[in-house]
Design a protein around this motif. Structure first.
Motif, PDB file in Angstrom:
ATOM      1  N   MET A 181       0.788  -1.219   0.000  1.00 13.13           N
ATOM      2  CA  MET A 181       0.000   0.000   0.000  1.00 13.13           C
ATOM      3  C   MET A 181       0.822   1.271   0.000  1.00 13.13           C
ATOM      4  O   MET A 181       0.272   2.328  -0.226  1.00 13.13           O
ATOM      5  CB  MET A 181      -0.901  -0.063   1.228  1.00 13.13           C
ATOM      6  CG  MET A 181      -1.327   1.205   1.844  1.00 13.13           C
ATOM      7  SD  MET A 181      -1.781   0.805   3.545  1.00 13.13           S
ATOM      8  CE  MET A 181      -0.185   0.285   4.213  1.00 13.13           C
ATOM      9  N   PRO A 182       2.166   1.195   0.198  1.00 12.85           N
ATOM     10  CA  PRO A 182       2.910   2.469   0.157  1.00 12.85           C
ATOM     11  C   PRO A 182       2.826   3.141  -1.213  1.00 12.85           C
ATOM     12  O   PRO A 182       2.403   2.525  -2.202  1.00 12.85           O
ATOM     13  CB  PRO A 182       4.350   2.047   0.466  1.00 12.85           C
ATOM     14  CG  PRO A 182       4.220   0.751   1.182  1.00 12.85           C
ATOM     15  CD  PRO A 182       3.043   0.080   0.544  1.00 12.85           C
ATOM     16  N   TYR A 183       3.248   4.389  -1.202  1.00  9.21           N
ATOM     17  CA  TYR A 183       3.289   5.203  -2.410  1.00  9.21           C
ATOM     18  C   TYR A 183       4.696   5.777  -2.524  1.00  9.21           C
ATOM     19  O   TYR A 183       5.200   6.376  -1.568  1.00  9.21           O
ATOM     20  CB  TYR A 183       2.262   6.332  -2.299  1.00  9.21           C
ATOM     21  CG  TYR A 183       2.370   7.357  -3.397  1.00  9.21           C
ATOM     22  CD1 TYR A 183       1.839   7.099  -4.657  1.00  9.21           C
ATOM     23  CD2 TYR A 183       3.007   8.570  -3.191  1.00  9.21           C
ATOM     24  CE1 TYR A 183       1.950   8.031  -5.681  1.00  9.21           C
ATOM     25  CE2 TYR A 183       3.118   9.508  -4.210  1.00  9.21           C
ATOM     26  CZ  TYR A 183       2.587   9.234  -5.448  1.00  9.21           C
ATOM     27  OH  TYR A 183       2.695  10.149  -6.461  1.00  9.21           O
ATOM     28  N   VAL A 184       5.310   5.572  -3.669  1.00 12.86           N
ATOM     29  CA  VAL A 184       6.667   6.077  -3.884  1.00 12.86           C
ATOM     30  C   VAL A 184       6.651   6.998  -5.099  1.00 12.86           C
ATOM     31  O   VAL A 184       6.116   6.632  -6.149  1.00 12.86           O
ATOM     32  CB  VAL A 184       7.674   4.927  -4.122  1.00 12.86           C
ATOM     33  CG1 VAL A 184       9.079   5.481  -4.359  1.00 12.86           C
ATOM     34  CG2 VAL A 184       7.671   3.952  -2.951  1.00 12.86           C
ATOM     35  N   GLY A 192      12.425  -2.040  -8.479  1.00 13.78           N
ATOM     36  CA  GLY A 192      13.358  -1.870  -7.370  1.00 13.78           C
ATOM     37  C   GLY A 192      12.713  -1.179  -6.179  1.00 13.78           C
ATOM     38  O   GLY A 192      12.918  -1.574  -5.023  1.00 13.78           O
ATOM     39  N   ALA A 193      11.930  -0.150  -6.451  1.00 15.64           N
ATOM     40  CA  ALA A 193      11.290   0.581  -5.351  1.00 15.64           C
ATOM     41  C   ALA A 193      10.250  -0.311  -4.672  1.00 15.64           C
ATOM     42  O   ALA A 193      10.114  -0.305  -3.441  1.00 15.64           O
ATOM     43  CB  ALA A 193      10.636   1.855  -5.887  1.00 15.64           C
ATOM     44  N   THR A 194       9.542  -1.090  -5.467  1.00 18.18           N
ATOM     45  CA  THR A 194       8.543  -2.007  -4.902  1.00 18.18           C
ATOM     46  C   THR A 194       9.229  -3.050  -4.020  1.00 18.18           C
ATOM     47  O   THR A 194       8.823  -3.291  -2.874  1.00 18.18           O
ATOM     48  CB  THR A 194       7.766  -2.699  -6.052  1.00 18.18           C
ATOM     49  OG1 THR A 194       7.174  -1.676  -6.872  1.00 18.18           O
ATOM     50  CG2 THR A 194       6.680  -3.619  -5.517  1.00 18.18           C
ATOM     51  N   GLN A 195      10.300  -3.645  -4.538  1.00 26.77           N
ATOM     52  CA  GLN A 195      11.015  -4.679  -3.781  1.00 26.77           C
ATOM     53  C   GLN A 195      11.596  -4.115  -2.485  1.00 26.77           C
ATOM     54  O   GLN A 195      11.588  -4.785  -1.446  1.00 26.77           O
ATOM     55  CB  GLN A 195      12.135  -5.258  -4.669  1.00 26.77           C
ATOM     56  CG  GLN A 195      12.676  -6.580  -4.181  1.00 26.77           C
ATOM     57  CD  GLN A 195      11.601  -7.654  -4.051  1.00 26.77           C
ATOM     58  OE1 GLN A 195      10.771  -7.827  -4.941  1.00 26.77           O
ATOM     59  NE2 GLN A 195      11.567  -8.349  -2.921  1.00 26.77           N
ATOM     60  N   LEU A 196      12.067  -2.875  -2.539  1.00 27.43           N
ATOM     61  CA  LEU A 196      12.641  -2.235  -1.347  1.00 27.43           C
ATOM     62  C   LEU A 196      11.623  -2.184  -0.207  1.00 27.43           C
ATOM     63  O   LEU A 196      11.934  -2.512   0.941  1.00 27.43           O
ATOM     64  CB  LEU A 196      13.100  -0.814  -1.714  1.00 27.43           C
ATOM     65  CG  LEU A 196      13.746   0.012  -0.604  1.00 27.43           C
ATOM     66  CD1 LEU A 196      15.087  -0.585  -0.182  1.00 27.43           C
ATOM     67  CD2 LEU A 196      13.950   1.465  -1.070  1.00 27.43           C
ATOM     68  N   VAL A 203      12.186  -4.264   3.232  1.00 28.80           N
ATOM     69  CA  VAL A 203      12.489  -3.549   4.480  1.00 28.80           C
ATOM     70  C   VAL A 203      11.306  -3.560   5.434  1.00 28.80           C
ATOM     71  O   VAL A 203      11.480  -3.708   6.642  1.00 28.80           O
ATOM     72  CB  VAL A 203      12.941  -2.100   4.181  1.00 28.80           C
ATOM     73  CG1 VAL A 203      13.132  -1.310   5.482  1.00 28.80           C
ATOM     74  CG2 VAL A 203      14.217  -2.095   3.359  1.00 28.80           C
ATOM     75  N   LEU A 204      10.105  -3.393   4.927  1.00 31.48           N
ATOM     76  CA  LEU A 204       8.944  -3.245   5.812  1.00 31.48           C
ATOM     77  C   LEU A 204       7.924  -4.379   5.678  1.00 31.48           C
ATOM     78  O   LEU A 204       6.888  -4.362   6.346  1.00 31.48           O
ATOM     79  CB  LEU A 204       8.241  -1.899   5.552  1.00 31.48           C
ATOM     80  CG  LEU A 204       9.044  -0.650   5.903  1.00 31.48           C
ATOM     81  CD1 LEU A 204       8.278   0.594   5.485  1.00 31.48           C
ATOM     82  CD2 LEU A 204       9.359  -0.576   7.401  1.00 31.48           C
ATOM     83  N   GLY A 205       8.215  -5.353   4.826  1.00 28.69           N
ATOM     84  CA  GLY A 205       7.297  -6.475   4.683  1.00 28.69           C
ATOM     85  C   GLY A 205       5.945  -6.086   4.106  1.00 28.69           C
ATOM     86  O   GLY A 205       4.936  -6.732   4.357  1.00 28.69           O
ATOM     87  N   LYS A 206       5.917  -5.013   3.298  1.00 32.89           N
ATOM     88  CA  LYS A 206       4.651  -4.539   2.748  1.00 32.89           C
ATOM     89  C   LYS A 206       4.136  -5.486   1.663  1.00 32.89           C
ATOM     90  O   LYS A 206       4.921  -6.048   0.892  1.00 32.89           O
ATOM     91  CB  LYS A 206       4.833  -3.141   2.133  1.00 32.89           C
ATOM     92  CG  LYS A 206       5.171  -2.057   3.150  1.00 32.89           C
ATOM     93  CD  LYS A 206       3.980  -1.738   4.038  1.00 32.89           C
ATOM     94  CE  LYS A 206       4.295  -0.619   5.011  1.00 32.89           C
ATOM     95  NZ  LYS A 206       3.195  -0.387   5.957  1.00 32.89           N
ATOM     96  N   ASP A 207       2.842  -5.588   1.607  1.00 34.71           N
ATOM     97  CA  ASP A 207       2.171  -6.301   0.513  1.00 34.71           C
ATOM     98  C   ASP A 207       2.288  -5.441  -0.747  1.00 34.71           C
ATOM     99  O   ASP A 207       1.870  -4.281  -0.745  1.00 34.71           O
ATOM    100  CB  ASP A 207       0.686  -6.465   0.901  1.00 34.71           C
ATOM    101  CG  ASP A 207      -0.142  -7.058  -0.235  1.00 34.71           C
ATOM    102  OD1 ASP A 207       0.416  -7.401  -1.293  1.00 34.71           O
ATOM    103  OD2 ASP A 207      -1.369  -7.164  -0.048  1.00 34.71           O
ATOM    104  N   GLY A 255       3.684   2.590 -11.760  1.00 29.11           N
ATOM    105  CA  GLY A 255       3.804   1.172 -11.432  1.00 29.11           C
ATOM    106  C   GLY A 255       2.829   0.747 -10.362  1.00 29.11           C
ATOM    107  O   GLY A 255       2.540   1.502  -9.439  1.00 29.11           O
ATOM    108  N   ILE A 256       2.305  -0.457 -10.523  1.00 28.57           N
ATOM    109  CA  ILE A 256       1.474  -1.081  -9.487  1.00 28.57           C
ATOM    110  C   ILE A 256       2.013  -2.486  -9.265  1.00 28.57           C
ATOM    111  O   ILE A 256       2.227  -3.233 -10.229  1.00 28.57           O
ATOM    112  CB  ILE A 256       0.004  -1.226  -9.915  1.00 28.57           C
ATOM    113  CG1 ILE A 256      -0.541   0.088 -10.433  1.00 28.57           C
ATOM    114  CG2 ILE A 256      -0.850  -1.726  -8.754  1.00 28.57           C
ATOM    115  CD1 ILE A 256      -1.973  -0.043 -10.958  1.00 28.57           C
ATOM    116  N   ALA A 257       2.228  -2.807  -8.001  1.00 37.46           N
ATOM    117  CA  ALA A 257       2.678  -4.159  -7.659  1.00 37.46           C
ATOM    118  C   ALA A 257       3.933  -4.544  -8.455  1.00 37.46           C
ATOM    119  O   ALA A 257       4.121  -5.698  -8.827  1.00 37.46           O
ATOM    120  CB  ALA A 257       1.540  -5.166  -7.894  1.00 37.46           C
TER     121      ALA A 257
END
Lengths: 66, 66, 66, 66, 66, 66
Positions: free
Chosen positions: E1-4, E24-28, E32-36, F53-55
């Protein structure tokens, strides 16, 4: 010189986790685009779960239902 | 009608300094572009030093090393 | 290290005017808060008048009525 | 999938009002553009009245004069 | 659910590089935070070099001097 | 006086639809929080599908798979 803004819900990210986000986002821009990290800024916003909505519901509500 | 967002680290900017930023940013848009200040918005975000990174380090870390 | 974002409508701001906004916003942060300008970023967004609304009307509409 | 950011002054919006903003903004994007609400994010920022300026004055000052 | 949100200068980033930034930003955030990642959004803004300033100069000017 | 930013992918939203987003977002803030619409700003950003990007995938990729 890029600028990265990361918005997450305020749910206890630690100082160490935030440092990892800063390092990781910086490294990503260096790796993918060859950017100089010198003036590469990363700003993390932590948002109250009442103030973050997904699919029309606040995260506060979604956490209760989960 | 422009919108200006100023992000600074949360390190004790006073109410007077923030008023000066609001006045200065408004005047800048009036002077350079001849904008009507009536609905010219300025929003200042003060960001925790743990949440602000430069060159891969948080400002909290950079302040310790300085 | 601050970050300043200036949003204006896309209505012909020149390269010189944009340079003046960058200089002026940088100087403002130096003057008011004593910030080091080295990694002080300014980003100007120019927004189509169809995409900017004030008081419920797009600037495109407001320009027609003026 | 849209992202909506609503910035208001921090002057006592209730949890219910913020829930209404989240619902309303989500519904607006569904109604006007037919967007799938599933990953539609709404983030509300509540900004201190010292940190919000209109026409060159902070909202704190404007409230005193009103 | 984060937004980058990643802001870079418009200087020829390819579709593949932008895909790498999104991944890369999604994987980060996952690492780091275990986000879905399901509703994790990444938005890349490419900004004209006339509209991006560092240390009081536009990137257009800085590129000329380099 | 609130500020609303709506980010959508650039996929053909018409001038009329954007006007409806501006009206709807303005009305929402008036209805829920009783805000004066006079200096209520709405800014719509239309983002290239390569840049959203999404997911972990760009919308360009997701549209191909759909």
């Amino acid at each position: 010189m890029p600028y990265v803004n990361i918005k997450i819900t305020k749910e206890g990210a630690t100082k160490e986790q935030k440092q990892q986000l800063i390092e990781g986002a910086t490294q990503l821009l260096v790796d993918v685009l060859g950017k100089d990290p010198t003036s590469l800024l990363v700003v993390i916003d932590e948002v109250d779960t009442d103030n973050w909505g997904i699919a029309g519901k606040s995260v506060t509500e979604l956490r209760k239902q989960a």
